[in-house]
Design a protein around this motif. Structure first.
Motif, PDB file in Angstrom:
ATOM      1  N   VAL A   1     -68.200 -29.994 -68.913  1.00  0.00           N
ATOM      2  CA  VAL A   1     -67.513 -31.188 -69.403  1.00  0.00           C
ATOM      3  C   VAL A   1     -68.092 -31.555 -70.763  1.00  0.00           C
ATOM      4  CG1 VAL A   1     -67.025 -32.081 -67.083  1.00  0.00           C
ATOM      5  CG2 VAL A   1     -69.089 -32.803 -68.252  1.00  0.00           C
ATOM      6  N   ALA A   2     -67.345 -32.326 -71.505  1.00  0.00           N
ATOM      7  CA  ALA A   2     -67.803 -32.765 -72.828  1.00  0.00           C
ATOM      8  C   ALA A   2     -68.853 -33.862 -72.684  1.00  0.00           C
ATOM      9  CB  ALA A   2     -66.619 -33.285 -73.635  1.00  0.00           C
ATOM     10  N   PRO A   3     -69.799 -33.934 -73.617  1.00  0.00           N
ATOM     11  CA  PRO A   3     -70.765 -35.040 -73.587  1.00  0.00           C
ATOM     12  C   PRO A   3     -70.084 -36.405 -73.585  1.00  0.00           C
ATOM     13  CG  PRO A   3     -71.507 -33.358 -75.109  1.00  0.00           C
ATOM     14  CD  PRO A   3     -70.112 -32.973 -74.679  1.00  0.00           C
ATOM     15  N   SER A   4     -68.938 -36.505 -74.263  1.00  0.00           N
ATOM     16  CA  SER A   4     -68.218 -37.786 -74.270  1.00  0.00           C
ATOM     17  C   SER A   4     -67.750 -38.155 -72.863  1.00  0.00           C
ATOM     18  CB  SER A   4     -67.033 -37.733 -75.234  1.00  0.00           C
ATOM     19  OG  SER A   4     -66.126 -36.707 -74.856  1.00  0.00           O
ATOM     20  N   THR A   5     -67.411 -37.152 -72.063  1.00  0.00           N
ATOM     21  CA  THR A   5     -67.019 -37.409 -70.672  1.00  0.00           C
ATOM     22  C   THR A   5     -68.208 -37.961 -69.897  1.00  0.00           C
ATOM     23  OG1 THR A   5     -65.372 -35.651 -70.724  1.00  0.00           O
ATOM     24  CG2 THR A   5     -66.138 -36.354 -68.544  1.00  0.00           C
ATOM     25  N   LEU A   6     -69.380 -37.397 -70.120  1.00  0.00           N
ATOM     26  CA  LEU A   6     -70.588 -37.897 -69.448  1.00  0.00           C
ATOM     27  C   LEU A   6     -70.881 -39.338 -69.856  1.00  0.00           C
ATOM     28  CD1 LEU A   6     -72.863 -34.739 -69.746  1.00  0.00           C
ATOM     29  CD2 LEU A   6     -71.546 -35.514 -67.756  1.00  0.00           C
ATOM     30  N   ARG A   7     -70.730 -39.621 -71.144  1.00  0.00           N
ATOM     31  CA  ARG A   7     -70.969 -40.998 -71.602  1.00  0.00           C
ATOM     32  C   ARG A   7     -69.956 -41.955 -70.957  1.00  0.00           C
ATOM     33  NH1 ARG A   7     -72.235 -38.014 -76.282  1.00  0.00           N
ATOM     34  NH2 ARG A   7     -70.149 -38.227 -77.144  1.00  0.00           N
ATOM     35  N   TYR A   8     -68.695 -41.516 -70.854  1.00  0.00           N
ATOM     36  CA  TYR A   8     -67.672 -42.347 -70.220  1.00  0.00           C
ATOM     37  C   TYR A   8     -67.993 -42.555 -68.737  1.00  0.00           C
ATOM     38  CZ  TYR A   8     -63.240 -43.965 -68.375  1.00  0.00           C
ATOM     39  OH  TYR A   8     -62.278 -44.693 -67.729  1.00  0.00           O
ATOM     40  N   TYR A   9     -68.350 -41.484 -68.030  1.00  0.00           N
ATOM     41  CA  TYR A   9     -68.698 -41.614 -66.615  1.00  0.00           C
ATOM     42  C   TYR A   9     -69.871 -42.572 -66.434  1.00  0.00           C
ATOM     43  CZ  TYR A   9     -65.718 -37.594 -65.329  1.00  0.00           C
ATOM     44  OH  TYR A   9     -64.676 -36.747 -65.102  1.00  0.00           O
ATOM     45  N   GLU A  10     -70.817 -42.518 -67.353  1.00  0.00           N
ATOM     46  CA  GLU A  10     -71.946 -43.436 -67.265  1.00  0.00           C
ATOM     47  C   GLU A  10     -71.488 -44.868 -67.527  1.00  0.00           C
ATOM     48  OE1 GLU A  10     -76.566 -43.800 -68.660  1.00  0.00           O
ATOM     49  OE2 GLU A  10     -75.188 -42.823 -70.050  1.00  0.00           O
ATOM     50  N   GLU A  11     -70.616 -45.028 -68.506  1.00  0.00           N
ATOM     51  CA  GLU A  11     -70.109 -46.371 -68.851  1.00  0.00           C
ATOM     52  C   GLU A  11     -69.407 -47.025 -67.671  1.00  0.00           C
ATOM     53  OE1 GLU A  11     -66.460 -47.963 -71.579  1.00  0.00           O
ATOM     54  OE2 GLU A  11     -67.817 -46.532 -72.535  1.00  0.00           O
ATOM     55  N   ILE A  12     -68.643 -46.240 -66.881  1.00  0.00           N
ATOM     56  CA  ILE A  12     -67.910 -46.818 -65.754  1.00  0.00           C
ATOM     57  C   ILE A  12     -68.703 -46.762 -64.450  1.00  0.00           C
ATOM     58  CG2 ILE A  12     -65.665 -46.401 -66.822  1.00  0.00           C
ATOM     59  CD1 ILE A  12     -65.272 -44.040 -64.886  1.00  0.00           C
ATOM     60  N   GLY A  13     -69.940 -46.282 -64.513  1.00  0.00           N
ATOM     61  CA  GLY A  13     -70.826 -46.340 -63.358  1.00  0.00           C
ATOM     62  C   GLY A  13     -70.755 -45.169 -62.391  1.00  0.00           C
TER      63      GLY A  13
END
Length: 145
Positions: free
Chosen positions: A15-27
């Motif tokens: 997955v893209a790092p941006s996906t990881l950041r998004y997943y982290e943002e939404i918990g």
């Protein structure tokens, strides 16, 4: 505990790092520290990402997938919802198989025009029927022809 850099997690999970950041943002996932500006994750994040991918593949929205993660890092499987989803996927598989057979028929049909083919006309008639109240057209079904 060996920590994984966001780039390593992204590469290993596909997955893209941006996906990881998004997943982290939404918990959905949580980084455990930072090395400079780069997020660091525990190795359990790879299992969490596999579970997220499975849930997405099954058609669950991220909000529902997030609700499956317990507060202690566990994963609570709503068995009744999973069974319902499995049945919906089975129905979709049958519909897609019937659609594939219809397309094969269309491709192989020897009629001068597809509209002159009785089988094709039956398939079209079946495709236009709404046989399941509240569910919209059930598309192509070999059982109806």
């Amino acid at each position: 505990m060996h920590l994984l850099d966001i780039g390593e997690v992204a590469a290993r999970a596909g997955v893209a790092p941006s996906t990881l950041r998004y997943y982290e943002e939404i918990g959905l996932i949580a980084s455990v520290s930072r090395h400079g500006l780069r997020r660091q994750f525990g190795p359990e994040v790879l299992l969490q990402l596999k579970l997220i991918a499975l849930g997405k593949m099954a058609g669950f929205p991220l909000e529902t997938i997030g609700a499956m993660f317990g507060s202690a890092g566990g994963f609570e499987l709503p068995r009744d919802r999973l069974l319902d989803k499995a049945e919906a996927i089975d129905l979709q598989v049958r519909e897609l198989a019937a659609l594939a057979e219809t397309l094969r028929h269309i491709a192989r049909c020897k009629a001068p025009s597809h509209l002159e083919c009785p089988s094709f006309r039956k398939l079209l008639a079946a495709a236009g029927r709404d046989e399941t109240p509240g569910k919209g057209n059930r598309r192509f079904s070999a059982e109806r022809v």
